[in-house]
Design a protein around this motif. Structure first.
Motif, mmCIF file in Angstrom:
data_model
loop_
_atom_site.group_PDB
_atom_site.id
_atom_site.type_symbol
_atom_site.label_atom_id
_atom_site.label_comp_id
_atom_site.label_asym_id
_atom_site.label_seq_id
_atom_site.Cartn_x
_atom_site.Cartn_y
_atom_site.Cartn_z
ATOM 1 N N LEU A 77 58.917 55.619 17.398
ATOM 2 C CA LEU A 77 58.685 55.350 15.977
ATOM 3 C C LEU A 77 59.819 54.486 15.417
ATOM 4 C CD1 LEU A 77 57.358 58.781 14.593
ATOM 5 C CD2 LEU A 77 56.073 56.853 15.543
ATOM 6 N N ALA A 78 61.040 54.779 15.840
ATOM 7 C CA ALA A 78 62.196 54.004 15.381
ATOM 8 C C ALA A 78 62.083 52.547 15.841
ATOM 9 C CB ALA A 78 63.493 54.632 15.894
ATOM 10 N N ALA A 79 61.593 52.345 17.079
ATOM 11 C CA ALA A 79 61.429 50.980 17.596
ATOM 12 C C ALA A 79 60.368 50.224 16.803
ATOM 13 C CB ALA A 79 61.064 51.015 19.077
ATOM 14 N N GLY A 128 59.628 44.662 20.916
ATOM 15 C CA GLY A 128 58.463 45.431 21.364
ATOM 16 C C GLY A 128 58.839 46.887 21.586
ATOM 17 N N ILE A 129 58.468 47.427 22.745
ATOM 18 C CA ILE A 129 58.748 48.847 22.993
ATOM 19 C C ILE A 129 60.143 49.061 23.582
ATOM 20 C CG2 ILE A 129 56.318 49.519 23.246
ATOM 21 C CD1 ILE A 129 56.873 49.530 26.348
ATOM 22 N N THR A 130 60.868 47.954 23.848
ATOM 23 C CA THR A 130 62.216 48.099 24.421
ATOM 24 C C THR A 130 63.157 48.713 23.392
ATOM 25 O OG1 THR A 130 61.857 46.187 25.829
ATOM 26 C CG2 THR A 130 64.149 46.882 25.515
ATOM 27 N N ASN A 131 63.854 49.736 23.801
ATOM 28 C CA ASN A 131 64.805 50.426 22.928
ATOM 29 C C ASN A 131 66.039 50.747 23.760
ATOM 30 O OD1 ASN A 131 66.280 52.136 21.308
ATOM 31 N ND2 ASN A 131 64.546 53.439 20.725
ATOM 32 N N GLU A 188 70.683 51.448 11.916
ATOM 33 C CA GLU A 188 69.891 52.055 12.982
ATOM 34 C C GLU A 188 68.915 53.050 12.364
ATOM 35 O OE1 GLU A 188 70.959 52.705 17.134
ATOM 36 O OE2 GLU A 188 71.309 54.782 16.548
ATOM 37 N N PHE A 189 67.705 53.088 12.939
ATOM 38 C CA PHE A 189 66.657 53.949 12.397
ATOM 39 C C PHE A 189 66.435 55.175 13.279
ATOM 40 C CE2 PHE A 189 65.744 49.532 11.164
ATOM 41 C CZ PHE A 189 65.998 49.661 9.802
#
Ligand SMILES: [Zn+2]
Length: 255
Positions: free
Chosen positions: A107-109, A132-135, A153-154
């Motif tokens: 969700l943060a990403a 994208g989905i990279t975190n 930062e989330f």
């Protein structure tokens, strides 16, 4: 000090003249910024009262001072990196808090991507801990803080009580106002309440203790409680709008 014999004639000496001129220009360089500032805040009707020929000289002097002020500032300009850092909490290998099929890192990403989209639209320079989905992990996120004018930062909160709710931004005291603005931007969209001091939480007062991201100068926005069904539903329904509101706060801060 014993003066040279012909000191009365000293002003005629080239070395003294050059010394005096360089001292004058050195003083001009030292005070150029202050001089330009004073000139800029001088009211126009006062400027109009200066006799015409003097005004021309003052104008010329201000011009020289502005050039010097610009030259003097130049080295600093190269040191200041004007970019915003937005990162997603946790990482691809650390999901953070989980509620059903939703986890905090994902969700943060999503939120990070949406904020980045609006920063890009506004022509703001930014860096992220992935697309994208990279975190990427916390170390990668912390590295981005250095050199950025602001780093956010989330995360999402979680609590044993499903009733726990609200938005908060953890930040150093110097970023209190920005933290409150970020929390309010999110809370207004999600219809949530503000936690802490109008949305700001000082990490020294936080139960979490010291956080690496904050100690390095970043801000952490908690976008509501993933453990609260209503807040999770609000997030999923409106996160693009909340991300836009967050981007607006950051754009305003940058400008
Ligand atoms: Zn978290």
């Amino acid at each position: 000090m014993k003066l040279i014999d012909n000191w009365k004639q000293a002003w005629k000496l080239k070395s003294v003249q050059v010394g005096a001129i360089s001292a004058f220009f050195y003083a001009l360089i030292l005070f150029s910024e202050q001089f330009v500032q004073v000139w800029n805040i001088t009211p126009q009707d006062l400027k109009n009262k200066i006799p015409e020929n003097i005004a021309e000289w003052v104008g010329c002097f201000v011009g020289v001072a502005m050039v010097l002020a610009r030259l003097k500032k130049q080295p600093e300009l190269h040191e200041v990196n004007q970019f915003v850092t937005v990162t997603a909490g946790h990482s691809n290998s650390d999901p953070g808090a989980v509620n059903g099929k939703f986890n905090e890192a994902d969700l943060a990403a999503k939120f990070r991507n949406a904020v980045a989209y609006y920063l890009r639209e506004a022509g703001i320079q930014y860096k992220t801990d992935g697309v994208g989905i990279t975190n990427q992990n916390l170390n990668a996120a912390i590295k981005l803080i250095k050199g950025s004018s602001v780093a956010v930062e989330f995360h999402m909160n979680a609590a044993a009580s499903k009733q726990a709710n609200g938005i908060e931004t953890i930040a150093l005291p110097k970023d209190k106002k920005l933290a409150q603005d970020l929390s309010k931007a999110v809370a207004d969209v999600f219809g949530s309440r503000l936690r802490g001091d109008n949305g700001w939480i000082d990490q020294s007062q936080s139960a979490r203790g010291k956080l690496g991201f904050i100690s390095n100068g970043g801000l952490i926005v908690e976008l509501g409680f993933i453990s609260n069904e209503a807040e999770l539903a609000q997030f999923n329904a409106k996160y693009w709008t909340a991300a836009k509101a967050v981007a607006m706060v950051l754009i305003k801060y940058e400008n």
